[in-house]
Design a protein around this motif. Structure first.
Motif, PDB file in Angstrom:
ATOM      1  N   LEU A 104       0.873  -1.175   0.000  1.00  0.00           N
ATOM      2  CA  LEU A 104       0.000   0.000   0.000  1.00  0.00           C
ATOM      3  C   LEU A 104       0.910   1.225   0.000  1.00  0.00           C
ATOM      4  CD1 LEU A 104      -2.706   1.473   0.246  1.00  0.00           C
ATOM      5  CD2 LEU A 104      -2.666   1.010   2.706  1.00  0.00           C
ATOM      6  N   ALA A 105       0.961   1.929  -1.132  1.00  0.00           N
ATOM      7  CA  ALA A 105       1.899   3.035  -1.292  1.00  0.00           C
ATOM      8  C   ALA A 105       1.168   4.372  -1.374  1.00  0.00           C
ATOM      9  CB  ALA A 105       2.730   2.824  -2.560  1.00  0.00           C
ATOM     10  N   PHE A 106       1.748   5.393  -0.717  1.00  0.00           N
ATOM     11  CA  PHE A 106       1.179   6.736  -0.700  1.00  0.00           C
ATOM     12  C   PHE A 106       2.127   7.706  -1.406  1.00  0.00           C
ATOM     13  CE2 PHE A 106      -0.853   4.618   2.804  1.00  0.00           C
ATOM     14  CZ  PHE A 106      -2.122   5.172   2.900  1.00  0.00           C
ATOM     15  N   GLY A 131      -2.255   1.817  -4.776  1.00  0.00           N
ATOM     16  CA  GLY A 131      -1.607   3.124  -4.823  1.00  0.00           C
ATOM     17  C   GLY A 131      -2.577   4.236  -4.472  1.00  0.00           C
ATOM     18  N   VAL A 132      -2.219   5.055  -3.492  1.00  0.00           N
ATOM     19  CA  VAL A 132      -3.044   6.189  -3.081  1.00  0.00           C
ATOM     20  C   VAL A 132      -2.371   7.466  -3.580  1.00  0.00           C
ATOM     21  CG1 VAL A 132      -4.042   7.460  -1.139  1.00  0.00           C
ATOM     22  CG2 VAL A 132      -3.841   4.950  -1.041  1.00  0.00           C
ATOM     23  N   THR A 133      -3.014   8.162  -4.519  1.00  0.00           N
ATOM     24  CA  THR A 133      -2.388   9.319  -5.157  1.00  0.00           C
ATOM     25  C   THR A 133      -3.433  10.227  -5.780  1.00  0.00           C
ATOM     26  OG1 THR A 133      -0.810   9.977  -6.866  1.00  0.00           O
ATOM     27  CG2 THR A 133      -2.112   7.999  -7.308  1.00  0.00           C
ATOM     28  N   MET A 134      -3.021  11.480  -6.050  1.00  0.00           N
ATOM     29  CA  MET A 134      -3.854  12.388  -6.840  1.00  0.00           C
ATOM     30  C   MET A 134      -3.490  12.314  -8.319  1.00  0.00           C
ATOM     31  SD  MET A 134      -4.269  15.932  -4.691  1.00  0.00           S
ATOM     32  CE  MET A 134      -5.077  15.993  -3.091  1.00  0.00           C
ATOM     33  N   GLY A 135      -2.366  11.665  -8.625  1.00  0.00           N
ATOM     34  CA  GLY A 135      -1.891  11.621 -10.001  1.00  0.00           C
ATOM     35  C   GLY A 135      -2.548  10.538 -10.825  1.00  0.00           C
ATOM     36  N   VAL A 136      -3.548  10.897 -11.577  1.00  0.00           N
ATOM     37  CA  VAL A 136      -4.314   9.923 -12.360  1.00  0.00           C
ATOM     38  C   VAL A 136      -3.429   9.173 -13.349  1.00  0.00           C
ATOM     39  CG1 VAL A 136      -6.251   9.625 -13.951  1.00  0.00           C
ATOM     40  CG2 VAL A 136      -6.387  11.342 -12.138  1.00  0.00           C
ATOM     41  N   GLU A 137      -2.516   9.882 -14.006  1.00  0.00           N
ATOM     42  CA  GLU A 137      -1.634   9.276 -15.006  1.00  0.00           C
ATOM     43  C   GLU A 137      -0.230   9.056 -14.466  1.00  0.00           C
ATOM     44  OE1 GLU A 137      -2.646   8.199 -17.885  1.00  0.00           O
ATOM     45  OE2 GLU A 137      -4.689   8.888 -17.517  1.00  0.00           O
ATOM     46  N   SER A 138      -0.094   9.019 -13.156  1.00  0.00           N
ATOM     47  CA  SER A 138       1.228   8.906 -12.532  1.00  0.00           C
ATOM     48  C   SER A 138       1.788   7.493 -12.635  1.00  0.00           C
ATOM     49  CB  SER A 138       1.134   9.309 -11.056  1.00  0.00           C
ATOM     50  OG  SER A 138       0.338   8.379 -10.342  1.00  0.00           O
ATOM     51  N   SER A 144      -0.200   0.302 -10.109  1.00  0.00           N
ATOM     52  CA  SER A 144      -1.098  -0.237  -9.082  1.00  0.00           C
ATOM     53  C   SER A 144      -2.040  -1.303  -9.627  1.00  0.00           C
ATOM     54  CB  SER A 144      -1.932   0.891  -8.461  1.00  0.00           C
ATOM     55  OG  SER A 144      -1.102   1.785  -7.758  1.00  0.00           O
ATOM     56  N   THR A 145      -2.193  -2.349  -8.850  1.00  0.00           N
ATOM     57  CA  THR A 145      -3.238  -3.338  -9.131  1.00  0.00           C
ATOM     58  C   THR A 145      -4.594  -2.665  -9.001  1.00  0.00           C
ATOM     59  OG1 THR A 145      -1.793  -4.992  -8.102  1.00  0.00           O
ATOM     60  CG2 THR A 145      -4.095  -5.620  -8.507  1.00  0.00           C
ATOM     61  N   VAL A 146      -4.708  -1.859  -7.932  1.00  0.00           N
ATOM     62  CA  VAL A 146      -5.901  -1.055  -7.708  1.00  0.00           C
ATOM     63  C   VAL A 146      -5.450   0.363  -7.336  1.00  0.00           C
ATOM     64  CG1 VAL A 146      -8.061  -0.789  -6.445  1.00  0.00           C
ATOM     65  CG2 VAL A 146      -7.112  -3.078  -6.797  1.00  0.00           C
ATOM     66  N   PRO A 147      -5.598   1.329  -8.245  1.00  0.00           N
ATOM     67  CA  PRO A 147      -5.255   2.705  -7.896  1.00  0.00           C
ATOM     68  C   PRO A 147      -6.421   3.381  -7.167  1.00  0.00           C
ATOM     69  CG  PRO A 147      -5.844   2.575 -10.215  1.00  0.00           C
ATOM     70  CD  PRO A 147      -5.952   1.182  -9.677  1.00  0.00           C
ATOM     71  N   LEU A 148      -6.118   4.042  -6.080  1.00  0.00           N
ATOM     72  CA  LEU A 148      -7.120   4.825  -5.361  1.00  0.00           C
ATOM     73  C   LEU A 148      -6.791   6.294  -5.587  1.00  0.00           C
ATOM     74  CD1 LEU A 148      -7.441   2.820  -2.012  1.00  0.00           C
ATOM     75  CD2 LEU A 148      -8.954   2.774  -4.011  1.00  0.00           C
ATOM     76  N   ALA A 172      -7.412  10.145   5.899  1.00  0.00           N
ATOM     77  CA  ALA A 172      -8.825   9.750   5.900  1.00  0.00           C
ATOM     78  C   ALA A 172      -9.034   8.465   5.102  1.00  0.00           C
ATOM     79  CB  ALA A 172      -9.675  10.880   5.324  1.00  0.00           C
ATOM     80  N   LEU A 173      -8.381   8.382   3.942  1.00  0.00           N
ATOM     81  CA  LEU A 173      -8.538   7.190   3.105  1.00  0.00           C
ATOM     82  C   LEU A 173      -7.887   5.973   3.755  1.00  0.00           C
ATOM     83  CD1 LEU A 173      -9.526   5.891   0.560  1.00  0.00           C
ATOM     84  CD2 LEU A 173      -7.559   6.831  -0.666  1.00  0.00           C
ATOM     85  N   GLY A 174      -6.715   6.158   4.348  1.00  0.00           N
ATOM     86  CA  GLY A 174      -6.056   5.054   5.041  1.00  0.00           C
ATOM     87  C   GLY A 174      -6.860   4.559   6.221  1.00  0.00           C
ATOM     88  N   ASP A 175      -7.416   5.490   6.993  1.00  0.00           N
ATOM     89  CA  ASP A 175      -8.269   5.091   8.113  1.00  0.00           C
ATOM     90  C   ASP A 175      -9.507   4.347   7.620  1.00  0.00           C
ATOM     91  OD1 ASP A 175      -6.624   6.124  10.076  1.00  0.00           O
ATOM     92  OD2 ASP A 175      -7.717   8.010  10.289  1.00  0.00           O
ATOM     93  N   ALA A 176     -10.054   4.810   6.502  1.00  0.00           N
ATOM     94  CA  ALA A 176     -11.238   4.141   5.937  1.00  0.00           C
ATOM     95  C   ALA A 176     -10.917   2.701   5.555  1.00  0.00           C
ATOM     96  CB  ALA A 176     -11.751   4.916   4.724  1.00  0.00           C
ATOM     97  N   LEU A 177      -9.748   2.485   4.970  1.00  0.00           N
ATOM     98  CA  LEU A 177      -9.336   1.118   4.644  1.00  0.00           C
ATOM     99  C   LEU A 177      -9.191   0.275   5.905  1.00  0.00           C
ATOM    100  CD1 LEU A 177      -6.607   1.841   1.918  1.00  0.00           C
ATOM    101  CD2 LEU A 177      -8.826   0.720   1.536  1.00  0.00           C
ATOM    102  N   ALA A 178      -8.569   0.845   6.940  1.00  0.00           N
ATOM    103  CA  ALA A 178      -8.366   0.116   8.191  1.00  0.00           C
ATOM    104  C   ALA A 178      -9.692  -0.265   8.838  1.00  0.00           C
ATOM    105  CB  ALA A 178      -7.529   0.953   9.159  1.00  0.00           C
ATOM    106  N   VAL A 179     -10.630   0.669   8.850  1.00  0.00           N
ATOM    107  CA  VAL A 179     -11.940   0.412   9.470  1.00  0.00           C
ATOM    108  C   VAL A 179     -12.748  -0.567   8.625  1.00  0.00           C
ATOM    109  CG1 VAL A 179     -14.152   1.479  10.063  1.00  0.00           C
ATOM    110  CG2 VAL A 179     -12.013   2.577  10.752  1.00  0.00           C
ATOM    111  N   GLY A 180     -12.674  -0.412   7.291  1.00  0.00           N
ATOM    112  CA  GLY A 180     -13.378  -1.350   6.417  1.00  0.00           C
ATOM    113  C   GLY A 180     -12.893  -2.777   6.601  1.00  0.00           C
ATOM    114  N   LEU A 181     -11.587  -2.943   6.729  1.00  0.00           N
ATOM    115  CA  LEU A 181     -11.022  -4.278   6.952  1.00  0.00           C
ATOM    116  C   LEU A 181     -11.431  -4.829   8.311  1.00  0.00           C
ATOM    117  CD1 LEU A 181      -7.478  -3.565   5.507  1.00  0.00           C
ATOM    118  CD2 LEU A 181      -9.118  -5.214   4.574  1.00  0.00           C
TER     119      LEU A 181
END
Length: 315
Positions: A104-106, A131-138, A144-148, A172-181
């Protein structure tokens, strides 16, 4: 007249207000994206949930600090997680990432050069990458297998440079993943308590029955107990309250020290009040503490049915 301090205060307030609004806005944008049905987020949860090992988190700079925090949060909620510094990974720590893990990379930009070696290693070894990023084409998004993808937004600092809005979104997104899991794993208070045996968090999740005082430690009197003896019982047991029990051992009332006037020679039955707050042995200590604070009490009786079985206090 020099009004410089007033001008400085006004600028400060505008800058701080702009920051807080920017951070609130990006969290709202994330919330709206999830509420609209964020398929990639659900896929990321499934990928992580299905792993047989750990979540390895990585990120550089402020994103690295976020990744460290999310690793700790995931671990505390039942998902084994570990942070690997991307620069250190290139000097031997790459071995911390196994084929059974998930990476899980930020990265705000998604093009952080220090991340590239660990991303390449993950891809070569068919290790799933979230991958957690704002860069859509990064590069991170493409690897990423699953880009967020976080909604694009400017940083909230007065210069528009320091990571503020972006790191707020990452947390916020990382916490959401932790709580979802945690929800997917049916992670309960008991599970949380096993991982947090120390500190106030651990204490608050323990059950009342585990910490309550029982037997002779309970300050109990009969309805006909005189005032002087009521105060003696309270003092001897170290509590400012006493429970009143009838001939069947049922709890019928409660007395606080302020209710008793020894000079009036009153009996317990004439000054006792409704029993509150009260808790059950299966309640958490967090519940007990909340009820005591609501009533400005430092102790409360524990009942099972109508029988007093213990007493707990705010530490």
């Amino acid at each position: 007249m020099d009004n410089t301090p007033m001008v400085e205060t006004s600028c400060k307030r505008r800058a701080v207000s702009a920051l807080l609004h920017a951070e609130a806005d990006i969290v709202r944008a994330l919330t709206a994206k999830y509420d609209a049905g964020w398929e990639e987020f659900d896929r990321a949860l499934e990928v992580i949930f299905s792993t047989s090992a750990r979540v390895i988190l990585s990120g550089m700079g402020k994103s690295g600090h976020v990744a460290t925090k999310i690793a700790a949060t995931m671990s505390s909620l039942g998902t084994p997680a570990h942070f690997v510094h991307p620069a250190e990974a290139s000097h031997g720590d790459m071995g911390m990432l196994t084929k059974d893990d998930v990476l899980l990379a930020f990265s705000n930009s998604g093009n952080t050069s220090e991340l590239l070696p660990i991303l390449g290693y993950a891809m070569d070894n068919k290790i799933p990458v979230i991958g957690v990023t704002m860069g859509v084409e990064s590069q991170l998004a493409k690897a990423s297998t699953v880009p967020l993808i976080i909604p694009k937004a400017d940083e909230g600092c007065c210069l528009g440079l320091a990571p503020t809005s972006s790191t707020t979104a990452q947390i916020a997104l990382g916490d959401a993943l932790a709580v979802g899991l945690a929800a997917m794993r049916d992670f309960t208070r008991d599970s949380f308590n096993r991982l947090h045996p120390g500190g106030s968090l651990g204490a608050s999740t323990r059950r009342v029955g585990e910490v309550m005082l029982t037997g002779d430690s309970m300050p109990l009197v009969s309805p006909d107990t005189p005032a002087t003896l009521i105060l003696w019982v309270m003092a001897r047991k170290g509590f400012g309250i006493a429970g009143v029990i009838d001939e069947n051992g049922d709890l019928v009332g409660q007395i606080s020290a302020d209710d008793v006037k020894p000079e009036q020679m009153t009996l317990a039955k004439s000054v006792m009040r409704q029993v509150e707050p009260v808790v059950h042995p299966d309640d958490s200590m967090a519940t007990a503490i909340s009820r005591m604070r609501t009533k400005a009490m430092k102790a409360c009786l524990v009942i099972d049915g109508r029988k007093p079985v213990g007493i707990v206090r705010v530490q």
